[in-house]
Motif scaffolding. Structure first.
Motif, PDB file in Angstrom:
ATOM      1  N   ARG A  90       0.835  -1.214   0.000  1.00  0.00           N
ATOM      2  CA  ARG A  90       0.000   0.000   0.000  1.00  0.00           C
ATOM      3  C   ARG A  90       0.865   1.256   0.000  1.00  0.00           C
ATOM      4  N   ARG A  91       1.981   1.226   0.692  1.00  0.00           N
ATOM      5  CA  ARG A  91       2.871   2.389   0.712  1.00  0.00           C
ATOM      6  C   ARG A  91       3.507   2.618  -0.657  1.00  0.00           C
ATOM      7  N   ILE A  92       3.937   1.561  -1.319  1.00  0.00           N
ATOM      8  CA  ILE A  92       4.546   1.688  -2.641  1.00  0.00           C
ATOM      9  C   ILE A  92       3.525   2.183  -3.660  1.00  0.00           C
ATOM     10  N   ILE A  93       2.289   1.687  -3.576  1.00  0.00           N
ATOM     11  CA  ILE A  93       1.240   2.146  -4.490  1.00  0.00           C
ATOM     12  C   ILE A  93       0.951   3.628  -4.266  1.00  0.00           C
ATOM     13  N   ALA A  94       0.950   4.058  -3.004  1.00  0.00           N
ATOM     14  CA  ALA A  94       0.697   5.472  -2.708  1.00  0.00           C
ATOM     15  C   ALA A  94       1.817   6.362  -3.225  1.00  0.00           C
ATOM     16  N   GLU A  95       3.052   5.860  -3.217  1.00  0.00           N
ATOM     17  CA  GLU A  95       4.184   6.651  -3.692  1.00  0.00           C
ATOM     18  C   GLU A  95       4.265   6.692  -5.209  1.00  0.00           C
ATOM     19  N   ASN A  96       3.660   5.721  -5.874  1.00  0.00           N
ATOM     20  CA  ASN A  96       3.688   5.653  -7.335  1.00  0.00           C
ATOM     21  C   ASN A  96       2.259   5.708  -7.878  1.00  0.00           C
ATOM     22  N   ALA A  97       2.134   5.490  -9.163  1.00  0.00           N
ATOM     23  CA  ALA A  97       0.812   5.519  -9.777  1.00  0.00           C
ATOM     24  C   ALA A  97       0.065   4.229  -9.477  1.00  0.00           C
ATOM     25  N   PRO A  98      -1.246   4.291  -9.263  1.00  0.00           N
ATOM     26  CA  PRO A  98      -2.025   3.063  -9.039  1.00  0.00           C
ATOM     27  C   PRO A  98      -1.952   2.135 -10.248  1.00  0.00           C
ATOM     28  N   GLY A  99      -2.123   0.845 -10.001  1.00  0.00           N
ATOM     29  CA  GLY A  99      -2.085  -0.135 -11.071  1.00  0.00           C
ATOM     30  C   GLY A  99      -2.721  -1.435 -10.638  1.00  0.00           C
ATOM     31  N   PRO A 100      -2.797  -2.405 -11.528  1.00  0.00           N
ATOM     32  CA  PRO A 100      -3.379  -3.702 -11.168  1.00  0.00           C
ATOM     33  C   PRO A 100      -2.543  -4.404 -10.100  1.00  0.00           C
ATOM     34  N   VAL A 101      -3.222  -5.234  -9.292  1.00  0.00           N
ATOM     35  CA  VAL A 101      -2.575  -5.939  -8.180  1.00  0.00           C
ATOM     36  C   VAL A 101      -2.813  -7.435  -8.342  1.00  0.00           C
TER      37      VAL A 101
END
Length: 267
Positions: A90-101
């Motif tokens: 969740r921290r990495i997604i918040a620091e970068n653009a959202p994408g598929p998981v």
């Protein structure tokens, strides 16, 4: 304070729990050594094969879509090892653009659903029963590549093994073929187009294997520590309840003696 019967039942229950946690600690200790040996070889192959990214200084191209892979397992009773991966993702997604998981393992899936339900494209179960194999990693990688999930780069978040008592959630990056060819140091390599595409797919599967094996070693180590702490806590509770039981029993005997002596004196 409960009756003697209640204290005795609770005392027996905690003793049985202590025996179970002690057995689980011994089993985890046996699995840790085996998991660490597999982790060492996977780490060497993973870091060596992914060295091309560091040597060429590869970075994602502008506008590329990132995929986030959460690597965990289906097993519990190992502390906060699964929540650490979910928090790091969740921290990495918040620091970068959202994408598929994509989630590997049911434990992290239940946590990622709370915050990124709409982003989860795939999930894999039946992970963590034994040391992961490269064939399982290849199957997962092939499923992701052929599932229709659109992505260019992949970030694999897993628990990095630090020591027998420490682990830290961190990422492995897998870049697209276009980003690799556009990197400033790629001219030092003479690779055919088809070979490069196949090699990049191999890196993707190898990085998944690396994350699964190292995460498994971290999980076994954390499970051993958790069972050791649980056994220690059970022993401390048994000691406290034993003292409470003896004091309660002594008080009951003293009360009965007082009744007998009082009755004898009255006669």
């Amino acid at each position: 304070m409960g009756t003697l019967r209640e204290i005795q039942l609770r005392l027996n229950s905690i003793k049985n729990i202590g025996k179970i946690t002690k057995s689980m600690k011994m089993i985890a200790s046996t699995k840790v050594n085996k998991a660490q040996r597999s982790m060492e070889s996977a780490r060497i192959y993973g870091s060596s094969s992914s060295g091309i990214y560091q040597n060429t200084k590869t970075v994602p191209l502008e506008g590329e879509t990132g995929l986030y892979i959460v690597s965990s397992s289906d097993r519990g009773l190992c502390g906060g090892i699964h929540s650490s991966v979910a928090k790091a993702t969740r921290r990495i997604i918040a620091e970068n653009a959202p994408g598929p998981v994509v989630v590997l393992g049911d434990k992290s899936k239940s946590q990622m659903v709370r915050s990124n339900r709409g982003d989860i494209e795939l999930s894999f179960s039946q992970i963590g029963k034994d040391i992961p194999s490269f064939a399982e990693a290849c199957t997962a990688a092939d499923t992701i590549l052929t599932s229709g999930v659109k992505f260019d780069n992949a970030t694999i978040v897993f628990n990095q093994f630090r020591s027998a008592i420490a682990y830290e959630a961190g990422p492995i990056h897998n870049y697209s073929t276009e980003a690799l060819k556009s990197s400033e140091g790629f001219t030092a390599y003479e690779v055919d187009e088809g070979v490069l595409e196949n090699y990049n797919e191999f890196l993707f599967a190898n990085n998944i294997y690396w994350s699964l094996v190292e995460g498994h070693a971290s999980e076994m180590s954390a499970k051993r520590t958790a069972m050791e702490n649980a056994t220690k806590n059970a022993g401390e509770m048994v000691d406290r309840l034993t003292i409470t039981y003896n004091r309660t029993r002594q008080a009951a005997i003293t009360s009965e003696l007082i009744d007998i002596i009082t009755g004898a004196s009255a006669l």
